[in-house]
Design an enzyme around this catalytic site. Structure first.
Site, PDB file in Angstrom:
ATOM      1  N   LYS A  46      53.559  54.907  68.479  1.00 61.42           N
ATOM      2  CA  LYS A  46      54.761  55.093  68.203  1.00 61.42           C
ATOM      3  C   LYS A  46      55.021  54.501  66.562  1.00 61.42           C
ATOM      4  O   LYS A  46      54.150  53.856  66.002  1.00 61.42           O
ATOM      5  CB  LYS A  46      55.871  54.084  68.943  1.00 61.42           C
ATOM      6  CG  LYS A  46      55.640  52.486  68.837  1.00 61.42           C
ATOM      7  CD  LYS A  46      56.192  51.729  69.946  1.00 61.42           C
ATOM      8  CE  LYS A  46      57.807  51.787  69.591  1.00 61.42           C
ATOM      9  NZ  LYS A  46      58.612  52.273  70.662  1.00 61.42           N
ATOM     10  N   GLY A  47      56.295  55.111  66.130  1.00 61.22           N
ATOM     11  CA  GLY A  47      56.475  54.685  64.565  1.00 61.22           C
ATOM     12  C   GLY A  47      56.141  53.467  64.283  1.00 61.22           C
ATOM     13  O   GLY A  47      56.512  52.552  64.804  1.00 61.22           O
ATOM     14  N   ALA A  71      67.943  57.926  70.770  1.00 62.09           N
ATOM     15  CA  ALA A  71      68.366  57.403  69.620  1.00 62.09           C
ATOM     16  C   ALA A  71      67.770  56.020  69.648  1.00 62.09           C
ATOM     17  O   ALA A  71      68.476  54.983  69.379  1.00 62.09           O
ATOM     18  CB  ALA A  71      69.831  57.277  69.354  1.00 62.09           C
ATOM     19  N   ILE A  72      66.499  55.754  69.626  1.00 56.73           N
ATOM     20  CA  ILE A  72      65.847  54.529  70.026  1.00 56.73           C
ATOM     21  C   ILE A  72      66.056  53.693  68.523  1.00 56.73           C
ATOM     22  O   ILE A  72      65.944  52.538  68.507  1.00 56.73           O
ATOM     23  CB  ILE A  72      64.180  54.641  70.159  1.00 56.73           C
ATOM     24  CG1 ILE A  72      64.017  55.526  71.405  1.00 56.73           C
ATOM     25  CG2 ILE A  72      63.665  53.394  70.441  1.00 56.73           C
ATOM     26  CD1 ILE A  72      64.570  54.872  72.852  1.00 56.73           C
ATOM     27  N   GLY A  73      65.830  54.423  67.536  1.00 51.77           N
ATOM     28  CA  GLY A  73      66.021  53.701  66.085  1.00 51.77           C
ATOM     29  C   GLY A  73      64.753  53.098  65.904  1.00 51.77           C
ATOM     30  O   GLY A  73      64.466  52.140  64.905  1.00 51.77           O
ATOM     31  N   ASN A 128      56.468  60.262  59.140  1.00 45.65           N
ATOM     32  CA  ASN A 128      57.806  60.925  59.672  1.00 45.65           C
ATOM     33  C   ASN A 128      58.739  61.120  58.226  1.00 45.65           C
ATOM     34  O   ASN A 128      59.307  60.257  57.897  1.00 45.65           O
ATOM     35  CB  ASN A 128      58.179  59.850  60.572  1.00 45.65           C
ATOM     36  CG  ASN A 128      59.604  60.287  61.132  1.00 45.65           C
ATOM     37  OD1 ASN A 128      60.097  61.281  60.791  1.00 45.65           O
ATOM     38  ND2 ASN A 128      60.239  59.257  61.862  1.00 45.65           N
ATOM     39  N   CYS A 131      62.849  60.699  58.055  1.00 45.87           N
ATOM     40  CA  CYS A 131      63.685  59.328  57.885  1.00 45.87           C
ATOM     41  C   CYS A 131      64.551  59.487  56.651  1.00 45.87           C
ATOM     42  O   CYS A 131      64.175  60.467  55.728  1.00 45.87           O
ATOM     43  CB  CYS A 131      62.489  58.419  57.493  1.00 45.87           C
ATOM     44  SG  CYS A 131      61.161  58.188  58.592  1.00 45.87           S
ATOM     45  N   LYS A 167      55.054  65.311  59.500  1.00 51.21           N
ATOM     46  CA  LYS A 167      55.677  65.812  60.569  1.00 51.21           C
ATOM     47  C   LYS A 167      56.991  66.363  60.103  1.00 51.21           C
ATOM     48  O   LYS A 167      57.829  65.517  59.760  1.00 51.21           O
ATOM     49  CB  LYS A 167      55.981  64.469  61.618  1.00 51.21           C
ATOM     50  CG  LYS A 167      56.469  64.924  63.054  1.00 51.21           C
ATOM     51  CD  LYS A 167      56.296  63.925  63.975  1.00 51.21           C
ATOM     52  CE  LYS A 167      56.948  64.402  65.330  1.00 51.21           C
ATOM     53  NZ  LYS A 167      56.779  63.499  66.335  1.00 51.21           N
ATOM     54  N   THR A 195      62.519  66.166  66.535  1.00 51.57           N
ATOM     55  CA  THR A 195      63.474  66.355  67.407  1.00 51.57           C
ATOM     56  C   THR A 195      64.516  67.090  66.598  1.00 51.57           C
ATOM     57  O   THR A 195      64.833  67.167  65.677  1.00 51.57           O
ATOM     58  CB  THR A 195      64.169  65.216  68.090  1.00 51.57           C
ATOM     59  OG1 THR A 195      64.427  64.270  67.096  1.00 51.57           O
ATOM     60  CG2 THR A 195      63.077  64.388  69.035  1.00 51.57           C
TER      61      THR A 195
END
Length: 308
Positions: A46-47, A71-73, A128, A131, A167, A195
């Protein structure tokens, strides 16, 4: 019939093309009860950010037809805790571990890459670029070719001998332009796609189903979009492409490889079945034998287009 599931990416060799997608497989350790982590081609954790993040308020996941909004953030423990407590417990000698990077400006991305470049057991860095760049008024790095290229270059300079994957976001007018800019910036591979931006509302409460209002749509619903993006990017750049988006079977894996992908990542399907990635990795060579596919290298990119 003997089949070869081996995949070669810059700086590494995968025993098979089945990896996990960042944000859907925890740090890998959480899924160890459901299968042998060493059986996977790779694990993308995970990020990670420089400092720990709590993420967005609840609710932050909503089911949709054939998919899921989140929308985990980018909740995470921070890079130092990951390197100290998580990475040593992962089978990095048998399965490549890929760190996904999250930051809000190029300097922070570069600093994070510098920390991870020294980590034994991290095989590659996945950036990522969805962002928001806070120094540019919140625009996502992945929406502007020039910004994507400069960010990739900044990370690459601090990555040492770690391959850098970028990504890509599908929330753009021309994903090929972003892909080309990332490769010019030094990307060793591209992950395609992140996404799609989406929303869900409740007519009874008259509120969004996510506290954040909007979130990222994933799952089988986005597979046709992901397939199209991967096909376009593979035709436009020479860097390897890692496909992600709605993959939930070995058949899906071969579809993405048919259009040119080198490897894949399993994401939302891990929420449907926590053993899904292991099942797909096990099923793939059987399916290859059924279809007479001797090696993935020979099969990759052999899509026959009408009129070709």
């Amino acid at each position: 019939m003997s089949v070869d599931t081996t995949v070669r990416l810059p700086g590494m060799r995968l025993k098979n093309p089945v990896m996990t997608a960042s944000g859907t497989f925890g740090y890998g350790l959480e899924f160890a009860p459901y299968g042998d982590l060493r059986a996977l081609g790779g694990i993308v954790v995970k990020g990670l950010s420089l400092a720990p993040r709590l993420g967005n308020p609840m609710p932050r996941i909503a089911e949709t037809p054939s998919g899921m909004l989140n929308a985990i953030g980018l909740q995470n423990c921070g890079v130092e805790v990951f390197l100290r407590d998580k990475l040593p417990r992962l089978p990095h000698a048998a399965t490549p571990i890929i760190a996904n990077l999250y930051a809000c400006d190029a300097d922070e991305f570069a600093e994070l890459a510098g920390v991870l470049s020294k980590a034994e057991g991290v095989a590659a860095l996945e950036v990522n670029i969805s962002c928001p760049n806070v120094k540019a008024g919140g625009i996502a790095f992945g929406q502007d070719p020039a910004m994507a290229g400069r960010l990739t270059e900044a990370v690459k300079k601090r990555a040492g001998d770690k391959p850098v994957w970028v990504k890509l976001s599908p929330n753009v007018t021309d994903i090929v332009a972003i892909a080309r800019a990332a490769v010019l910036g030094g990307a060793d591979a591209l992950t395609c796609i992140n996404t799609l931006t989406g929303m869900s509302v409740d007519i009874r409460t008259r509120k969004p189903r996510l506290a954040n209002g909007i979130g990222g749509l994933s799952g089988p619903a986005i597979k046709p979009v992901a397939l199209r993006c991967v096909w376009q990017v593979c035709r436009a750049v020479s860097a390897p492409v890692i496909a992600v988006g709605g993959i939930s079977s070995a058949e899906d894996v071969l579809e993405f490889m048919l259009v040119g992908a080198h490897a894949v990542q399993i994401g939302t399907a891990n929420f449907m079945r926590p053993d899904m990635a292991f099942r797909i990795a096990e099923r793939l060579p059987v399916l290859m034998e059924e279809l007479g596919i001797g090696s993935l290298d020979a099969y990759r990119g052999t899509l026959a287009l009408p009129g070709a």
